[in-house]
Design a protein around this motif. Structure first.
Motif, PDB file in Angstrom:
ATOM      1  N   PHE A  73     -46.381 -23.029   5.917  1.00 34.76           N
ATOM      2  CA  PHE A  73     -47.355 -23.974   5.376  1.00 34.76           C
ATOM      3  C   PHE A  73     -46.653 -25.140   4.665  1.00 34.76           C
ATOM      4  CE2 PHE A  73     -49.038 -19.677   5.481  1.00 34.76           C
ATOM      5  CZ  PHE A  73     -50.181 -19.836   6.257  1.00 34.76           C
ATOM      6  N   GLU A  74     -47.393 -26.219   4.455  1.00 31.22           N
ATOM      7  CA  GLU A  74     -46.792 -27.434   3.893  1.00 31.22           C
ATOM      8  C   GLU A  74     -46.510 -27.310   2.404  1.00 31.22           C
ATOM      9  OE1 GLU A  74     -49.101 -30.847   4.767  1.00 31.22           O
ATOM     10  OE2 GLU A  74     -48.933 -30.651   6.957  1.00 31.22           O
ATOM     11  N   VAL A  75     -47.408 -26.670   1.669  1.00 32.26           N
ATOM     12  CA  VAL A  75     -47.314 -26.618   0.208  1.00 32.26           C
ATOM     13  C   VAL A  75     -46.735 -25.280  -0.239  1.00 32.26           C
ATOM     14  CG1 VAL A  75     -48.591 -26.738  -1.967  1.00 32.26           C
ATOM     15  CG2 VAL A  75     -49.243 -28.206  -0.040  1.00 32.26           C
ATOM     16  N   GLN A  76     -45.697 -25.312  -1.081  1.00 35.14           N
ATOM     17  CA  GLN A  76     -45.079 -24.101  -1.609  1.00 35.14           C
ATOM     18  C   GLN A  76     -45.857 -23.591  -2.812  1.00 35.14           C
ATOM     19  OE1 GLN A  76     -41.021 -24.628  -2.839  1.00 35.14           O
ATOM     20  NE2 GLN A  76     -40.793 -22.510  -3.529  1.00 35.14           N
ATOM     21  N   LEU A  77     -46.121 -22.291  -2.832  1.00 31.08           N
ATOM     22  CA  LEU A  77     -46.847 -21.668  -3.944  1.00 31.08           C
ATOM     23  C   LEU A  77     -45.980 -20.715  -4.755  1.00 31.08           C
ATOM     24  CD1 LEU A  77     -50.253 -20.808  -2.185  1.00 31.08           C
ATOM     25  CD2 LEU A  77     -49.660 -22.844  -3.510  1.00 31.08           C
ATOM     26  N   LEU A  78     -44.997 -20.083  -4.116  1.00 34.44           N
ATOM     27  CA  LEU A  78     -44.126 -19.120  -4.791  1.00 34.44           C
ATOM     28  C   LEU A  78     -42.829 -19.815  -5.185  1.00 34.44           C
ATOM     29  CD1 LEU A  78     -43.361 -16.327  -5.736  1.00 34.44           C
ATOM     30  CD2 LEU A  78     -42.847 -15.692  -3.370  1.00 34.44           C
ATOM     31  N   HIS A  79     -42.597 -19.919  -6.495  1.00 36.76           N
ATOM     32  CA  HIS A  79     -41.486 -20.709  -7.012  1.00 36.76           C
ATOM     33  C   HIS A  79     -40.459 -19.823  -7.707  1.00 36.76           C
ATOM     34  CE1 HIS A  79     -43.858 -24.421  -6.372  1.00 36.76           C
ATOM     35  NE2 HIS A  79     -44.873 -23.641  -6.693  1.00 36.76           N
ATOM     36  N   THR A  80     -39.190 -20.097  -7.456  1.00 39.92           N
ATOM     37  CA  THR A  80     -38.098 -19.435  -8.164  1.00 39.92           C
ATOM     38  C   THR A  80     -37.730 -20.274  -9.380  1.00 39.92           C
ATOM     39  OG1 THR A  80     -37.211 -18.482  -6.125  1.00 39.92           O
ATOM     40  CG2 THR A  80     -35.711 -18.629  -8.014  1.00 39.92           C
ATOM     41  N   ILE A  81     -37.743 -19.654 -10.549  1.00 39.58           N
ATOM     42  CA  ILE A  81     -37.366 -20.325 -11.790  1.00 39.58           C
ATOM     43  C   ILE A  81     -35.925 -19.912 -12.086  1.00 39.58           C
ATOM     44  CG2 ILE A  81     -37.990 -20.797 -14.175  1.00 39.58           C
ATOM     45  CD1 ILE A  81     -40.170 -21.437 -12.039  1.00 39.58           C
ATOM     46  N   ARG A  82     -35.028 -20.835 -11.969  1.00 44.50           N
ATOM     47  CA  ARG A  82     -33.598 -20.547 -12.016  1.00 44.50           C
ATOM     48  C   ARG A  82     -33.209 -19.739 -13.254  1.00 44.50           C
ATOM     49  NH1 ARG A  82     -29.070 -22.553  -9.478  1.00 44.50           N
ATOM     50  NH2 ARG A  82     -27.139 -22.589 -10.692  1.00 44.50           N
ATOM     51  N   ASN A  83     -32.485 -18.638 -13.018  1.00 47.10           N
ATOM     52  CA  ASN A  83     -31.970 -17.754 -14.080  1.00 47.10           C
ATOM     53  C   ASN A  83     -33.088 -17.113 -14.921  1.00 47.10           C
ATOM     54  OD1 ASN A  83     -29.267 -18.319 -13.371  1.00 47.10           O
ATOM     55  ND2 ASN A  83     -29.291 -20.182 -14.639  1.00 47.10           N
ATOM     56  N   THR A  84     -34.315 -17.167 -14.448  1.00 45.65           N
ATOM     57  CA  THR A  84     -35.423 -16.627 -15.226  1.00 45.65           C
ATOM     58  C   THR A  84     -36.272 -15.649 -14.428  1.00 45.65           C
ATOM     59  OG1 THR A  84     -35.517 -18.685 -16.500  1.00 45.65           O
ATOM     60  CG2 THR A  84     -37.399 -17.197 -16.687  1.00 45.65           C
ATOM     61  N   GLY A  85     -36.864 -16.103 -13.319  1.00 43.89           N
ATOM     62  CA  GLY A  85     -37.734 -15.224 -12.552  1.00 43.89           C
ATOM     63  C   GLY A  85     -38.512 -16.000 -11.506  1.00 43.89           C
ATOM     64  N   TYR A  86     -39.782 -15.633 -11.359  1.00 48.87           N
ATOM     65  CA  TYR A  86     -40.616 -16.197 -10.302  1.00 48.87           C
ATOM     66  C   TYR A  86     -42.008 -16.533 -10.856  1.00 48.87           C
ATOM     67  CZ  TYR A  86     -36.893 -13.977  -7.669  1.00 48.87           C
ATOM     68  OH  TYR A  86     -35.663 -13.587  -7.217  1.00 48.87           O
ATOM     69  N   SER A  87     -42.628 -17.535 -10.234  1.00 43.30           N
ATOM     70  CA  SER A  87     -43.941 -17.968 -10.681  1.00 43.30           C
ATOM     71  C   SER A  87     -44.774 -18.380  -9.477  1.00 43.30           C
ATOM     72  CB  SER A  87     -43.827 -19.124 -11.661  1.00 43.30           C
ATOM     73  OG  SER A  87     -45.110 -19.564 -12.095  1.00 43.30           O
ATOM     74  N   MET A  88     -46.072 -18.059  -9.523  1.00 46.15           N
ATOM     75  CA  MET A  88     -46.988 -18.440  -8.469  1.00 46.15           C
ATOM     76  C   MET A  88     -47.936 -19.503  -9.000  1.00 46.15           C
ATOM     77  SD  MET A  88     -48.192 -17.777  -5.324  1.00 46.15           S
ATOM     78  CE  MET A  88     -47.592 -16.144  -4.907  1.00 46.15           C
TER      79      MET A  88
END
Length: 225
Positions: free
Chosen positions: A206-221
């Motif tokens: 898909f065009e839009v990213q929803l699952l994000h990696t937060i560097r050295n911290t974790g993940y966010s949706m």
């Protein structure tokens, strides 16, 4: 489904929580009745599994307290107190079901699933939505727009946890504890592996990213900002 498990025997709680997680559910595990009352009033659960003999606050008092606070979460007692009077007392306290120990996990899971199929109390409990990604918790169905996404049980549980915490950062430790019932292991790559597989299904096509990696911290949706 998101399940609250209140059991003070470590071996039993690990056995049940591992089984629930393997079946695609998430489980919050507590061993103290007072802590469970506080959490049960504050958070939304699809089903609660409660032992009767608990430290801090016994199971009957816990269930009565939850009902007095207006909590409508379906509750099943899982206990060695198996007499007729015990069962009647538990159901009268506000429980929806009663299963005696020793028990077969398959029966417990069937009863949990049956309680979870009851009409939802609120829309929030039956469906989650982040941008154009929809998760139907009772039909176990994920869709992005008109595209149906096939998920394995652990992938579904991971996505559910991320969507329930939309906009929040969840650390690797939090994900290990909630989805795999592991303590922190710095060498484990299970989280990264499952995040990669999940991203390949819900984001990459898909065009839009929803699952994000937060560097050295974790993940966010979250959706576009």
């Amino acid at each position: 489904m998101r399940i609250l498990l209140v059991e003070d025997d470590d071996r039993t709680s690990k056995y049940i929580s591992n089984g629930l997680i393997s079946s695609g559910h998430t489980a919050d595990v507590l061993n103290d009745g007072r802590d469970a009352l506080s959490l049960g009033v504050r958070e939304v659960y699809d089903v609660a599994i409660v032992d009767r003999m608990l430290p801090g606050l016994d199971g009957l008092s816990l269930v009565r307290g939850l009902r007095a606070a207006g909590t409508k979460t379906p509750i099943i007692f899982l206990t060695s107190m198996s007499g007729v009077d015990d069962r009647v007392e538990g159901l009268d306290a506000g429980a929806d079901d009663y299963l005696a120990k020793p028990f077969a996990f398959s029966e417990l899971l069937a009863r949990v699933n049956a309680l979870g199929r009851r009409p939802p109390i609120t829309q929030e409990k039956s469906k989650l939505k982040v941008a154009d990604l929809d998760l139907d918790l009772f039909r176990r169905l994920a869709k992005r727009g008109e595209t149906t996404i096939e998920l394995l049980p652990r992938e579904f549980a991971l996505l559910e946890l991320l969507m329930r915490n939309e906009g929040r950062v969840l650390t690797k430790t939090m994900l290990l504890e909630r989805i795999w019932n592991f303590n922190f292991d710095p060498l484990s790559t299970v989280v990264e592996t499952h995040i990669s597989r999940l991203r390949a299904k819900i984001d990459k096509p898909f065009e839009v990213q929803l699952l994000h990696t937060i560097r050295n911290t974790g993940y966010s949706m979250h959706g576009p900002r």
